[in-house]
Design a protein around this motif. Structure first.
Motif, PDB file in Angstrom:
ATOM      1  N   LEU A  38     113.045 -80.272  19.685  1.00 54.80           N
ATOM      2  CA  LEU A  38     111.732 -79.910  20.051  1.00 54.80           C
ATOM      3  C   LEU A  38     110.905 -80.819  20.967  1.00 54.80           C
ATOM      4  O   LEU A  38     110.265 -80.107  21.960  1.00 54.80           O
ATOM      5  N   ASN A  59     109.146 -79.772  24.709  1.00 52.88           N
ATOM      6  CA  ASN A  59     107.561 -80.043  24.615  1.00 52.88           C
ATOM      7  C   ASN A  59     107.041 -81.219  25.368  1.00 52.88           C
ATOM      8  O   ASN A  59     106.140 -81.133  25.938  1.00 52.88           O
ATOM      9  N   ARG A  68     103.790 -75.272  18.760  1.00 53.45           N
ATOM     10  CA  ARG A  68     103.930 -76.772  18.408  1.00 53.45           C
ATOM     11  C   ARG A  68     103.013 -76.903  17.179  1.00 53.45           C
ATOM     12  O   ARG A  68     103.452 -77.899  16.349  1.00 53.45           O
ATOM     13  N   PHE A  83     105.940 -78.782  14.844  1.00 52.31           N
ATOM     14  CA  PHE A  83     106.144 -80.334  14.267  1.00 52.31           C
ATOM     15  C   PHE A  83     105.937 -80.597  12.839  1.00 52.31           C
ATOM     16  O   PHE A  83     106.730 -81.413  12.493  1.00 52.31           O
TER      17      PHE A  83
END
Length: 556
Positions: free
Chosen positions: A350, A354, A465, A469
């Protein structure tokens, strides 16, 4: 009608049979059915912990809007034709320096916090962060900027400790979705403020002439060019702002944040004693509300007791296996189960794409525009030529959007499709944002269409996101073999996240420079970010979330 196998699975996960569940008091079942922000326990402690999380956005996000211009101001020949490529590489190094520092200390902070306590680790980290932020603003060489960025990252290796503390403060699983959302809400609020303030306070003689210009309010010496120290250090003002805010957070944490490590939470804390004295003075002498301290303490203690009592115990039955799992601490080798390793890899992927986006997109917005006379579907280049205040305010606006999505969208999505479902849905959105983002350069000369196009790209990325997260943090917490090693698990997660956050911007900066040379500004978007995003999407179906989702379904 409920599937008998589903009922048996619920009974197994919760440790309570259907017949025992009937004996649970109606009031307890009513509380179990509804989880809101209002009945979230230990909100004050979560707020203090969330304020400590401000160290990351202030240290990391504040410089994003002006990073391109900061590096350009240091170059000996900023107008050279090769300057954009050199700037993109150096900005990648500066962005990567911070997570490299995080990576080097995350596991250390985790082990230290497991041994000596969560609060001491957080206080030391915050103090170092204050020093590093202040020094960064007054550095004017790439070497010193890199040094202070690395030190700030080392200080913020405490992120895993903060996540562990969240899990220890809110012990009941049914509250943990919202509890894990609380610190990111403050984090994103801090990020919004950092982006806006960083963009506006940078180079204040030009951006805030009424305050720092030749006739500005703060130009006490009457310097014809503006306030002297801001001319020598044009990017120091955002760093000073960071230092002041983090100093306040450090003071609040020292006085009112409580230790959550079970073996240390009963130890004498001088900071808490001073904090209670100050609170009592304010309450009794200033607010004139004597006699409330005892009630508040009793309510908080009741919340702690209720949080520690499993449902089955409320009905009169015991759950000895729960007590065993709390006291058992596996050996270091036994921590790394197959499920945990799968989740950690997802935790790595991730930030890999990102962090690249968070570095590349502001640089892309700041890059000078280029006239593409004969563009093809892949062959075009140039940025959007936006000023640092515009970049900062635009990114901050969508940061606010992310906060609203976290408050109202994510809890509902997570409720209906579960944590793993929300994680997979988020991963399916990222590739669309990355594939279409570089085409914004073709709209750089169009003053009408470029703004809504930028808004769509940012909205997709922010929405993805926002859901991804908190889902990864919850999945990582659930994958830990024992609560006694949460500090180590989150330290490992933070180490991998920091590694990815370092590699992503460096490779992103190199590929962006290469793409500019080739006349293909989309190279970094298509060959790196989109590729990693597709891998992350595929891996999200490898990560296991069945046990977590089944338990949540039972509790709801």
């Amino acid at each position: 009608m409920a599937n008998p196998r589903d009922v048996e699975e619920c009974e197994r996960l919760l440790g309570v049979s259907a017949s025992e569940e009937k004996s649970i008091p109606i009031a307890v079942r009513a509380i179990e059915e509804k989880v809101t922000w209002k009945n979230l326990p230990h909100k004050r402690q979560l707020l203090l912990l969330a304020l400590c999380r401000l160290s990351t956005p202030l240290s990391n996000a504040c410089l994003i809007p002006y990073l391109y211009y900061l590096v350009k101001s240091i170059l000996s020949d900023p107008d050279h034709p090769s300057a954009p490529q050199k700037i993109s590489r150096l900005t990648g190094l500066l962005v990567a320096a911070y997570p490299l520092g995080q990576m080097s200390t995350s596991m250390l902070w985790g082990r230290v916090s497991d041994t000596y306590g969560r609060k001491p680790a957080i206080l030391i980290g915050l103090f170092i962060s204050v020093v590093a932020n202040l020094a960064f603003g007054f550095s004017r060489t790439i070497g010193m900027l890199l040094f202070w960025r690395v030190l700030a990252g080392m200080a913020n290796g405490i992120l895993g400790v903060m996540r562990t503390m969240t899990a220890e403060i809110v012990k009941e699983r049914k509250y943990q979705t919202r509890a894990f959302l609380a610190p990111p809400l403050i984090f994103n609020s801090g990020r919004v403020a950092a982006l806006a303030i960083g963009g506006c306070l940078a180079d204040p003689v030009d951006n805030l002439p009424a305050l720092f210009g030749p006739s500005g309010i703060f130009n006490f010496s009457g310097n014809p060019k503006g306030v002297a120290w801001t001319l020598s250090y044009p990017y120091a003002l955002p760093a000073l702002f960071n230092g002041v805010v983090l100093s306040v957070c450090l003071m609040l944490a020292a006085l009112w944040l409580k230790e959550s490590l079970p073996t240390k939470e009963k130890d004498r804390d001088l900071g808490i004693i001073i904090g209670k004295t100050i609170s009592g003075f304010i309450r009794n002498k200033i607010l004139r509300k004597p006699g409330l301290e005892y009630t508040a303490v009793q309510i908080e203690e009741a919340e702690i007791l209720m949080a520690d009592v499993p449902i089955a115990q409320a009905s009169g039955s015991s759950t000895p296996t729960d007590n065993i799992s709390r006291s058992y601490r596996p050996a270091f080798r036994e921590i790394w189960t197959k499920r945990l390793l799968k989740t950690l890899f997802a935790f790595l992927l991730l930030p890999l794409h990102n962090s690249t986006f968070l570095h590349i997109f502001p640089v892309f917005l700041s890059m000078p525009t280029t006239e593409n006379k004969h563009p093809t579907i892949f062959h075009f280049t140039g940025g959007l030529g936006l000023a640092s205040p515009t970049v900062g305010l635009y990114l901050a606006t969508f940061g606010i959007c992310g906060i609203l999505l976290q408050l109202f969208l994510y809890p509902r999505i997570q409720k209906y499709i579960g944590t793993i479902g929300a994680f997979r849905f988020a991963n399916s959105i990222f590739p669309f944002a990355y594939i279409y983002a570089p085409y914004l350069s073709l709209l750089s000369g169009n003053m009408v269409e470029k703004w809504p196009a930028m808004a769509v790209i940012l909205f997709l990325q922010v929405m993805a996101r926002t859901m991804a997260f908190p889902s990864t943090v919850i999945l990582l917490t659930e994958a830990a073999p024992s609560k006694s090693v949460l500090g180590t698990v989150h330290g490992a997660g933070n180490t991998l996240s920091a590694l990815a956050s370092a590699v992503g911007p460096v490779l992103g900066g190199i590929l962006l420079a290469k793409g500019i040379d080739m006349g293909v500004v989309g190279l970094v978007w298509w060959s790196w970010m989109s590729a990693v995003a597709f891998i992350a999407l595929g891996w999200s179906f490898v990560v296991s979330g069945k046990e977590h989702n089944a338990a949540e379904g039972c509790m709801e």
